[in-house]
Design a protein around this motif. Structure first.
Motif, mmCIF file in Angstrom:
data_model
loop_
_atom_site.group_PDB
_atom_site.id
_atom_site.type_symbol
_atom_site.label_atom_id
_atom_site.label_comp_id
_atom_site.label_asym_id
_atom_site.label_seq_id
_atom_site.Cartn_x
_atom_site.Cartn_y
_atom_site.Cartn_z
ATOM 1 N N SER A 161 0.817 -1.216 0.000
ATOM 2 C CA SER A 161 0.000 0.000 0.000
ATOM 3 C C SER A 161 0.852 1.267 0.000
ATOM 4 N N ASP A 162 0.307 2.306 -0.637
ATOM 5 C CA ASP A 162 0.951 3.617 -0.571
ATOM 6 C C ASP A 162 0.066 4.598 0.209
ATOM 7 N N SER A 163 -0.766 4.059 1.108
ATOM 8 C CA SER A 163 -1.642 4.909 1.918
ATOM 9 C C SER A 163 -0.817 5.894 2.740
ATOM 10 N N PRO A 164 -1.176 7.178 2.689
ATOM 11 C CA PRO A 164 -0.411 8.176 3.463
ATOM 12 C C PRO A 164 -0.623 8.050 4.964
ATOM 13 N N TYR A 165 -1.601 7.258 5.373
ATOM 14 C CA TYR A 165 -1.922 7.164 6.792
ATOM 15 C C TYR A 165 -1.063 6.138 7.535
ATOM 16 N N ILE A 166 -0.361 5.303 6.793
ATOM 17 C CA ILE A 166 0.390 4.243 7.480
ATOM 18 C C ILE A 166 1.902 4.430 7.388
ATOM 19 N N VAL A 167 2.318 5.616 6.992
ATOM 20 C CA VAL A 167 3.749 5.910 6.957
ATOM 21 C C VAL A 167 4.327 5.795 8.365
ATOM 22 N N LYS A 168 5.478 5.145 8.474
ATOM 23 C CA LYS A 168 6.208 4.961 9.733
ATOM 24 C C LYS A 168 5.483 4.065 10.733
ATOM 25 N N LYS A 169 4.435 3.414 10.308
ATOM 26 C CA LYS A 169 3.763 2.463 11.185
ATOM 27 C C LYS A 169 4.250 1.052 10.843
ATOM 28 N N SER A 170 4.266 0.187 11.810
ATOM 29 C CA SER A 170 4.758 -1.167 11.611
ATOM 30 C C SER A 170 3.728 -2.012 10.859
ATOM 31 N N PRO A 171 4.078 -2.494 9.655
ATOM 32 C CA PRO A 171 3.138 -3.363 8.923
ATOM 33 C C PRO A 171 2.771 -4.615 9.714
ATOM 34 N N ALA A 172 3.734 -5.170 10.427
ATOM 35 C CA ALA A 172 3.465 -6.388 11.208
ATOM 36 C C ALA A 172 2.461 -6.109 12.310
ATOM 37 N N LEU A 173 2.599 -4.964 12.980
ATOM 38 C CA LEU A 173 1.667 -4.610 14.050
ATOM 39 C C LEU A 173 0.279 -4.317 13.492
ATOM 40 N N LEU A 174 0.231 -3.587 12.386
ATOM 41 C CA LEU A 174 -1.063 -3.288 11.767
ATOM 42 C C LEU A 174 -1.759 -4.567 11.302
ATOM 43 N N ALA A 175 -0.993 -5.498 10.744
ATOM 44 C CA ALA A 175 -1.573 -6.764 10.288
ATOM 45 C C ALA A 175 -2.130 -7.558 11.452
ATOM 46 N N LYS A 176 -1.414 -7.561 12.568
ATOM 47 C CA LYS A 176 -1.887 -8.283 13.741
ATOM 48 C C LYS A 176 -3.144 -7.623 14.306
ATOM 49 N N GLN A 177 -3.181 -6.289 14.323
ATOM 50 C CA GLN A 177 -4.370 -5.587 14.791
ATOM 51 C C GLN A 177 -5.573 -5.917 13.913
ATOM 52 N N LEU A 178 -5.357 -5.976 12.602
ATOM 53 C CA LEU A 178 -6.443 -6.334 11.691
ATOM 54 C C LEU A 178 -6.914 -7.761 11.927
ATOM 55 N N ALA A 179 -5.969 -8.670 12.116
ATOM 56 C CA ALA A 179 -6.329 -10.076 12.323
ATOM 57 C C ALA A 179 -7.147 -10.252 13.594
ATOM 58 N N LEU A 180 -6.752 -9.549 14.642
ATOM 59 C CA LEU A 180 -7.505 -9.620 15.892
ATOM 60 C C LEU A 180 -8.874 -8.943 15.751
ATOM 61 N N GLY A 181 -8.883 -7.798 15.070
ATOM 62 C CA GLY A 181 -10.140 -7.095 14.842
ATOM 63 C C GLY A 181 -11.101 -7.900 13.995
ATOM 64 N N LEU A 182 -10.558 -8.646 13.040
ATOM 65 C CA LEU A 182 -11.390 -9.503 12.194
ATOM 66 C C LEU A 182 -12.153 -10.520 13.033
ATOM 67 N N GLN A 183 -11.489 -11.096 14.035
ATOM 68 C CA GLN A 183 -12.164 -12.076 14.885
ATOM 69 C C GLN A 183 -13.315 -11.427 15.654
ATOM 70 N N GLY A 184 -13.102 -10.207 16.122
ATOM 71 C CA GLY A 184 -14.177 -9.483 16.801
ATOM 72 C C GLY A 184 -15.330 -9.174 15.866
ATOM 73 N N LEU A 185 -15.006 -8.810 14.634
ATOM 74 C CA LEU A 185 -16.043 -8.515 13.642
ATOM 75 C C LEU A 185 -16.851 -9.769 13.324
ATOM 76 N N LEU A 186 -16.166 -10.890 13.184
ATOM 77 C CA LEU A 186 -16.861 -12.148 12.903
ATOM 78 C C LEU A 186 -17.788 -12.535 14.047
ATOM 79 N N LEU A 187 -17.297 -12.398 15.266
ATOM 80 C CA LEU A 187 -18.123 -12.717 16.431
ATOM 81 C C LEU A 187 -19.321 -11.779 16.504
ATOM 82 N N SER A 188 -19.083 -10.496 16.263
ATOM 83 C CA SER A 188 -20.180 -9.519 16.288
ATOM 84 C C SER A 188 -21.244 -9.851 15.254
ATOM 85 N N SER A 189 -20.803 -10.324 14.080
ATOM 86 C CA SER A 189 -21.758 -10.620 13.011
ATOM 87 C C SER A 189 -22.662 -11.797 13.357
#
Length: 198
Positions: A145-173
């Motif tokens: 991605s070339d998103s300007p919002y994720i500059v200097k952020k850790s891709p590994a940390l963001l990916a883990k946050q998404l993976a954890l958030g996905l589980q919450g979204l699935l449970l919520s659904s």
């Protein structure tokens, strides 16, 4: 001439997978499996050994046919990786329509993890494999991605946050079928990638 066994097994596993996905392992009884597959319990057990063994094979089938396909379609094949990530998340609930007979089913792996007992290594291994596959898909999409919002952020940390958030979204659904509320949850997960759209 008899149909090739591999094709036959794939068809059986797809039908059994849908039963376990809808009812869970404990909720899926032999009658459900017989009706879905068109096979008697003796034939199912002769081929797979037991209900538990059949369930484990359906988890492998789900990983290969559903999880891998979804990761490829949304996280690798999307021209815009951020759009792909959002589409992946939205696909977890966009299909739900109670009136049209499309109940919330979430994810077979997530459902199985919630239903499994501590020490069930066979299920834990498959769930962890699925989670790792999805998290890597998120990671690779973020790195492209070339998103300007994720500059200097850790891709590994963001990916883990998404993976954890996905589980919450699935449970919520599973417990809240309100599309607006689910979209708000999706928006919250996407905020680090898209900025404040309010």
């Amino acid at each position: 001439m008899a149909r090739p066994r591999a094709y036959h097994d794939t068809d059986i596993l797809t039908r059994a997978m849908l039963v376990f996905w809808q009812h869970g392992y404990r909720g899926a009884n032999i009658r459900h499996l017989e009706e879905a597959t068109g096979l008697k319990v003796s034939s199912l057990y002769n081929r797979f050994g037991s209900k538990e063994a059949l369930f484990h094979e359906t988890l492998d089938h789900y990983l290969n046919k559903v999880v891998c396909w979804r990761v490829k379609r949304y996280l690798y094949d999307s021209p815009d990786p951020i759009v792909g990530i959002r589409a992946f998340l939205q696909s977890c609930y966009a299909y739900i329509d109670i009136d049209a007979g499309r109940p919330p089913m979430a994810c077979l792996m997530t459902n199985s993890a919630l239903e499994s007992k501590p020490g069930d290594d066979a299920i834990a291994s498959r769930v962890n494999q699925s989670l790792a596959l999805v998290e890597k898909g998120f990671y690779d999409a973020i790195c492209r991605s070339d998103s300007p919002y994720i500059v200097k952020k850790s891709p590994a940390l963001l990916a883990k946050q998404l993976a954890l958030g996905l589980q919450g979204l699935l449970l919520s659904s599973k417990i809240n079928t309100d599309q607006h509320e689910l979209k708000l949850a999706c928006d919250a997960l996407m905020a680090p990638f898209e900025g404040d759209k309010q």
